[in-house]
Enzyme design. Sequence first.
Site, mmCIF file in Angstrom:
data_model
loop_
_atom_site.group_PDB
_atom_site.id
_atom_site.type_symbol
_atom_site.label_atom_id
_atom_site.label_comp_id
_atom_site.label_asym_id
_atom_site.label_seq_id
_atom_site.Cartn_x
_atom_site.Cartn_y
_atom_site.Cartn_z
ATOM 1 N N TRP A 53 0.817 -1.220 0.000
ATOM 2 C CA TRP A 53 0.000 0.000 0.000
ATOM 3 C C TRP A 53 0.850 1.270 0.000
ATOM 4 O O TRP A 53 0.328 2.360 -0.225
ATOM 5 C CB TRP A 53 -0.911 0.024 1.225
ATOM 6 C CG TRP A 53 -2.092 -0.891 1.177
ATOM 7 C CD1 TRP A 53 -2.324 -1.908 0.280
ATOM 8 C CD2 TRP A 53 -3.221 -0.872 2.071
ATOM 9 N NE1 TRP A 53 -3.520 -2.513 0.570
ATOM 10 C CE2 TRP A 53 -4.088 -1.899 1.659
ATOM 11 C CE3 TRP A 53 -3.572 -0.095 3.175
ATOM 12 C CZ2 TRP A 53 -5.299 -2.169 2.318
ATOM 13 C CZ3 TRP A 53 -4.761 -0.359 3.841
ATOM 14 C CH2 TRP A 53 -5.615 -1.388 3.401
ATOM 15 N N LYS A 54 2.131 1.143 0.318
ATOM 16 C CA LYS A 54 3.010 2.315 0.489
ATOM 17 C C LYS A 54 2.369 3.279 1.491
ATOM 18 O O LYS A 54 1.672 2.814 2.402
ATOM 19 C CB LYS A 54 3.310 2.964 -0.874
ATOM 20 C CG LYS A 54 3.858 1.915 -1.856
ATOM 21 C CD LYS A 54 4.488 2.477 -3.089
ATOM 22 C CE LYS A 54 4.973 1.326 -3.968
ATOM 23 N NZ LYS A 54 5.709 1.772 -5.147
ATOM 24 N N GLY A 79 1.899 -2.430 -6.231
ATOM 25 C CA GLY A 79 1.749 -1.119 -5.595
ATOM 26 C C GLY A 79 0.382 -0.536 -5.873
ATOM 27 O O GLY A 79 -0.624 -0.923 -5.281
ATOM 28 N N GLY A 80 0.321 0.406 -6.807
ATOM 29 C CA GLY A 80 -0.905 1.157 -7.070
ATOM 30 C C GLY A 80 -2.147 0.292 -7.265
ATOM 31 O O GLY A 80 -3.234 0.618 -6.756
ATOM 32 N N SER A 108 4.463 -1.850 -11.880
ATOM 33 C CA SER A 108 3.360 -1.595 -12.819
ATOM 34 C C SER A 108 2.617 -2.872 -13.228
ATOM 35 O O SER A 108 2.230 -3.022 -14.386
ATOM 36 C CB SER A 108 3.863 -0.822 -14.050
ATOM 37 O OG SER A 108 4.384 0.441 -13.641
ATOM 38 N N GLU A 112 12.147 -5.866 -8.449
ATOM 39 C CA GLU A 112 11.402 -4.657 -8.793
ATOM 40 C C GLU A 112 12.335 -3.686 -9.520
ATOM 41 O O GLU A 112 13.057 -2.910 -8.875
ATOM 42 C CB GLU A 112 10.871 -3.981 -7.519
ATOM 43 C CG GLU A 112 9.886 -4.833 -6.750
ATOM 44 C CD GLU A 112 8.887 -3.982 -5.984
ATOM 45 O OE1 GLU A 112 7.710 -4.336 -5.989
ATOM 46 O OE2 GLU A 112 9.271 -2.947 -5.404
ATOM 47 N N HIS A 159 12.902 -2.076 -0.058
ATOM 48 C CA HIS A 159 12.216 -1.502 -1.221
ATOM 49 C C HIS A 159 13.092 -0.380 -1.799
ATOM 50 O O HIS A 159 13.761 0.339 -1.054
ATOM 51 C CB HIS A 159 10.842 -0.949 -0.811
ATOM 52 C CG HIS A 159 9.989 -0.634 -1.990
ATOM 53 N ND1 HIS A 159 10.163 0.521 -2.724
ATOM 54 C CD2 HIS A 159 8.993 -1.325 -2.598
ATOM 55 C CE1 HIS A 159 9.292 0.520 -3.728
ATOM 56 N NE2 HIS A 159 8.572 -0.587 -3.668
HETATM 57 P P1 13P Z 1 3.521 -0.144 -8.743
HETATM 58 O O1 13P Z 1 2.767 -1.458 -8.850
HETATM 59 O O2 13P Z 1 2.659 0.998 -8.320
HETATM 60 O O3 13P Z 1 4.363 0.116 -9.937
HETATM 61 O O4 13P Z 1 4.553 -0.336 -7.502
HETATM 62 C C1 13P Z 1 5.328 -1.457 -7.450
HETATM 63 C C2 13P Z 1 5.975 -1.511 -6.115
HETATM 64 O O5 13P Z 1 6.796 -0.684 -5.780
HETATM 65 C C3 13P Z 1 5.561 -2.583 -5.191
HETATM 66 O O6 13P Z 1 6.399 -2.665 -4.088
#
Ligand code: 13P
Length: 256
Positions: free
Chosen positions: A15-16, A239-240, A218, A177, A105
């Site tokens: 979720w960041k 992430g998003g 992504s 990543e 990360h």
């Molecule tokens: P996104 O899926 O938003 O590109 O982020 C990837 C990420 O950093 C997961 O830790």
Amino acid sequence: MGDDALRTRRVVGNWKMNGALAGNAALLGACASAFPESAVGAGRAVEVAVCVPFPYLAQARDLLSGSAVRWGAQDVSVHSSGAHTGEVSAAMITDFGGSFVIVGHSERRAHHSETSALVAGKAAAALAAGLTPIICLGETLEERETDMTEAVIAGQLSVCIEVLGYDHVAQCVIAYEPVWAIGTGRNATPDQVQSVHAFLRRRLGPAGASVSLLYGGSVKASNAAELFAMPDVDGGLIGGASLKLADFEPICRACA
Ligand code: 13P
């Protein structure tokens, strides 16, 4: 490479620094309903988890307990307790029922000066408390364009192997990543991902048979299936697209 039936398939949401109590309640409740106990995937079993900001660990525990969805955090202290203002220990995360913690990360390596040695220390602290670390590795665009990808990733991984040893690395999850694919909408191609994952699997030596290797960068419902179909890709770190169930659920199902 090897027998992928030995490796757990996983989709983990990162979720960041997003969320708030009200919106989280809706998202966590929807995740719990979408993935009731032991019902993730009609094909291969897939473990689904979300890594939330620290203040929401209790909320994740309250809303996900009893479902098939596990939870965890996005960072952890290398220390176990004491005078470390602002830090959160691995035992505190397990106290809230967490199963996973993301370490290393690229956002922490780049913006919080985390070295591979510190990342390996955090993974060791997590394992000692019974948490599964998800160790992130990846190259920048400049490193990829100058053919440094394998050297960079091998360097990041070798510090983990030196600090943890193969037996402990075997208990970790590793997420590839590429920095240039994170939050950019530009994912690595399935062939690029497979090539790095196969390289990582070889470098993992005796631990390679059991470590699940996740791809992050992504991942969307529209590209998840082709990425997860690669033989050395055991799932994703999202992430998003983990912030809305309508995006996250099909990604989880694409891993089954
Ligand atoms: P996104 O899926 O938003 O590109 O982020 C990837 C990420 O950093 C997961 O830790």
